[in-house]
Design a protein around this motif. Structure first.
Motif, short mmCIF file in Angstrom:
data_model
loop_
_atom_site.label_atom_id
_atom_site.label_comp_id
_atom_site.label_asym_id
_atom_site.label_seq_id
_atom_site.Cartn_x
_atom_site.Cartn_y
_atom_site.Cartn_z
N CYS A 95 0.85 -1.18 0.00
CA CYS A 95 0.00 0.00 0.00
C CYS A 95 0.90 1.24 0.00
O CYS A 95 1.77 1.37 0.86
N ASP A 96 0.68 2.12 -0.97
CA ASP A 96 1.41 3.39 -0.98
C ASP A 96 0.79 4.28 0.10
O ASP A 96 -0.38 4.66 -0.01
N PRO A 97 1.56 4.64 1.13
CA PRO A 97 0.98 5.42 2.24
C PRO A 97 0.55 6.82 1.83
O PRO A 97 -0.17 7.49 2.59
N ASP A 98 0.98 7.28 0.65
CA ASP A 98 0.61 8.62 0.20
C ASP A 98 -0.72 8.64 -0.53
O ASP A 98 -1.31 9.71 -0.72
N ILE A 99 -1.20 7.48 -0.98
CA ILE A 99 -2.45 7.41 -1.76
C ILE A 99 -3.63 7.22 -0.82
O ILE A 99 -3.65 6.31 0.00
N ALA A 100 -4.65 8.10 -1.01
CA ALA A 100 -5.86 8.00 -0.20
C ALA A 100 -7.05 7.53 -1.02
O ALA A 100 -7.86 6.74 -0.55
N TYR A 101 -7.17 8.04 -2.25
CA TYR A 101 -8.34 7.69 -3.04
C TYR A 101 -8.05 7.80 -4.52
O TYR A 101 -7.01 8.34 -4.94
N SER A 102 -8.98 7.27 -5.33
CA SER A 102 -8.83 7.32 -6.79
C SER A 102 -10.07 7.96 -7.41
O SER A 102 -11.16 7.93 -6.84
N LYS A 103 -9.85 8.54 -8.58
CA LYS A 103 -10.96 9.06 -9.38
C LYS A 103 -10.89 8.40 -10.75
O LYS A 103 -9.89 8.53 -11.45
N CYS A 104 -11.96 7.69 -11.11
CA CYS A 104 -12.03 6.97 -12.37
C CYS A 104 -13.26 7.45 -13.14
O CYS A 104 -14.14 8.09 -12.57
N PRO A 105 -13.33 7.13 -14.44
CA PRO A 105 -14.51 7.52 -15.21
C PRO A 105 -15.81 6.95 -14.65
O PRO A 105 -16.87 7.51 -14.85
N ARG A 106 -15.72 5.84 -13.94
CA ARG A 106 -16.91 5.20 -13.38
C ARG A 106 -16.88 5.33 -11.86
O ARG A 106 -15.81 5.39 -11.25
N SER A 107 -18.06 5.38 -11.26
CA SER A 107 -18.15 5.41 -9.81
C SER A 107 -19.35 4.59 -9.37
O SER A 107 -20.27 4.36 -10.15
N GLY A 108 -19.34 4.14 -8.14
CA GLY A 108 -20.44 3.32 -7.64
C GLY A 108 -20.33 1.89 -8.13
O GLY A 108 -19.88 1.64 -9.24
#
Length: 206
Positions: A95-108
């Motif tokens: 786990c990269d400790p600097d990464i919290a979340y992602s944004k992708c073209p799809r959600s849910g």
């Protein structure tokens, strides 16, 4: 001669009406007609936005999906994913400790689909990638994915109007912008338009 012209005109009129009815019927047929056969897929991958600063995800730039951007706890952009969903890279699982979340073209919805049930390449969703039980890529889904809607009531809505109700004001309704029927308009307490409903094809996530 006059009778012949009347008959010809009537036949032409019937032909035009028939064509219009045929075109109308075609417009209402689903874009994708799939058979009801069950597929023999092993699992599916649907890259979607995940995580938050309060609920971070465990991933790294190598194993993150292409097309998704990854951000830190303060919203700082860190990287774009490097792994192709069709052919995932061999990446470390740390786990990269600097990464919290992602944004992708799809959600849910789910990112990893297992088991796939009766899903086939035809009924699978566009933008989702399906693999055989041997782990080899089989296909990308071909059908549009229904919207994922909650059934919660939007407290901003004072009333709504719908074409089916003759545009009468419907008050005390439990609705939101996602579940509103096609063409229905939701209004706030000050009379301002909040949103207009889209075609009502959705999955309840309540």
């Amino acid at each position: 001669m006059a009778v012949h012209k009347q008959v010809s005109f009537l036949a032409y009129l019937l032909l035009v009406v028939g064509l219009l009815l045929l075109l109308s019927a075609v417009e209402h047929v689903d874009a994708k007609a799939c058979t009801k056969e069950c597929g023999h897929l092993g699992f599916g991958i649907c890259p979607r936005s995940q995580g938050s600063p309060q609920n971070p995800i465990c991933t790294n730039c190598c194993s993150g999906f292409k097309g998704c951007n990854y951000y830190g706890f303060n919203g700082t952009f860190i990287c774009e994913g490097q792994s192709d969903p069709k052919n995932p890279k061999a990446c470390p699982r740390n786990c990269d400790p600097d990464i919290a979340y992602s944004k992708c073209p799809r959600s849910g919805g789910k990112t990893f689909i297992y088991p796939t049930g009766c899903t086939t390449c035809c009924t699978g969703y566009k933008g989702c990638y399906y693999f055989g039980k041997d782990g080899k890529f089989v296909c990308e889904g071909e059908s549009d994915e229904p919207k994922a809607c909650t059934l919660e009531c939007d407290p901003r809505v004072a009333y709504m109007t719908c074409p089916s109700s003759g545009l009468a004001k419907l008050s005390q309704v439990c609705v939101n912008c996602c579940t509103a029927g096609e063409g229905c308009k939701l209004y706030g307490y000050d009379g301002s338009l909040i949103c207009t409903g889209e075609p009502q094809s959705y999955i309840s996530t309540a």
